[in-house]
Scaffold this motif. Sequence first.
Motif, short mmCIF file in Angstrom:
data_model
loop_
_atom_site.label_atom_id
_atom_site.label_comp_id
_atom_site.label_asym_id
_atom_site.label_seq_id
_atom_site.Cartn_x
_atom_site.Cartn_y
_atom_site.Cartn_z
N ARG A 34 66.95 84.95 65.36
CA ARG A 34 67.57 85.07 63.70
C ARG A 34 66.94 84.06 63.31
O ARG A 34 67.79 83.10 63.14
N GLN A 37 68.76 82.06 60.06
CA GLN A 37 69.84 82.25 60.23
C GLN A 37 70.51 80.81 61.39
O GLN A 37 71.64 80.24 60.76
N THR A 40 69.74 77.24 59.57
CA THR A 40 70.83 76.95 58.47
C THR A 40 71.63 76.59 58.62
O THR A 40 72.93 75.99 58.61
N LYS A 41 72.54 77.90 60.10
CA LYS A 41 73.69 77.61 60.02
C LYS A 41 74.05 76.20 61.36
O LYS A 41 75.17 75.52 61.30
N TYR A 80 72.76 85.59 69.59
CA TYR A 80 72.42 86.36 68.67
C TYR A 80 71.79 87.82 69.07
O TYR A 80 71.79 88.92 69.30
N SER A 285 74.45 89.80 53.38
CA SER A 285 74.19 89.18 54.41
C SER A 285 73.91 86.78 53.57
O SER A 285 73.11 87.16 52.37
N GLU A 287 72.42 84.84 54.16
CA GLU A 287 71.04 83.59 54.32
C GLU A 287 70.71 84.46 53.46
O GLU A 287 69.58 83.66 52.37
#
Length: 314
Positions: A34, A37, A40-41, A80, A285, A287
């Motif tokens: 992912r 994700q 970004t996180k 993940y 979701s 994102e």
Amino acid sequence: MASTSERWPVPVDERALATASRGRRWYALLLGTRPRQALTKNLLVLTAPALGGQLLSDAAVVPGTLVAFVAFVTLSSAVYLVNDVRDVELDRCHPTKSRRPIASGALRVPFALGGAMVLAAGGLGLALWWSPALAVVLLTYVLVQAAYCTHLKHVPGVDMVTVVSGFVLRVVAGGVAAAVEVSVPFVVVVGLAALFMVAGKRYSEMWMLGAAAGTRSSLARYSLRSLRVVWALSGAFAVVGYAVAATGLAPLGSAAAAWAIVSVPLFAAGMARYAQHVRLGRAGSPERVVYGDWILQVLGALWLAPLVAAVVLA
């Protein structure tokens, strides 16, 4: 037109097929981590040194910050993969998650677990190479996520708090790696904003799929009303907490304080815009919400500009 005997059988290039198969397997592994994700996180890792101003003014903190960022991206990618292996049957009941590489069958479980082990070892090894303290933070993250994957994700309330802790640990990791002070008010804001998004995600899943859809066992013990209360209150408190943190960023009356205060209504507007997606059940979701809503992106950019100005001038 050529006869059937002339067209068949066609010689098969076994080496080319094997290469193509390996390429698809590695691509599926990449998708299984992912990347959107993870990237970004884990930008949260940059926030402690950035808000302290050191990331913009002191080159010495940059290497540690980048090490923490890479280590967390690597480690969270491994998490993940493991999580998707454990939830493969649940994901196959979900209209979106069923397209993930493991749930769809594009990525075989042994290969996914092997990739997860390599990524986890690499992330922890990189953290330990840089700083034992950073390694402790990342090891804590791994232990918490292991508990989440095996048991805590099925316990209502605790599942959301566990996810929120991952966001907080990212902030702490950035501060530890760069050897800068982590702002307690900011950590509180991050925790509240994360709870707002997590509760909003649960709310959207229940709104769209129902508690009995089989996609998340803890949903059966939530209600739409309780989740709405959680995301509404946590969002409101996040805005209030951000206002308090912003006013404490610099002495009142200074240019930095003025820019920090300007950022407050923009932060509130962004939270309100995201809340619209939650209310309509479209935040399953996060994102996709962030990357798919251009208004939210504009508000984010407008919020970030005065905040950066405040940090530079502070």
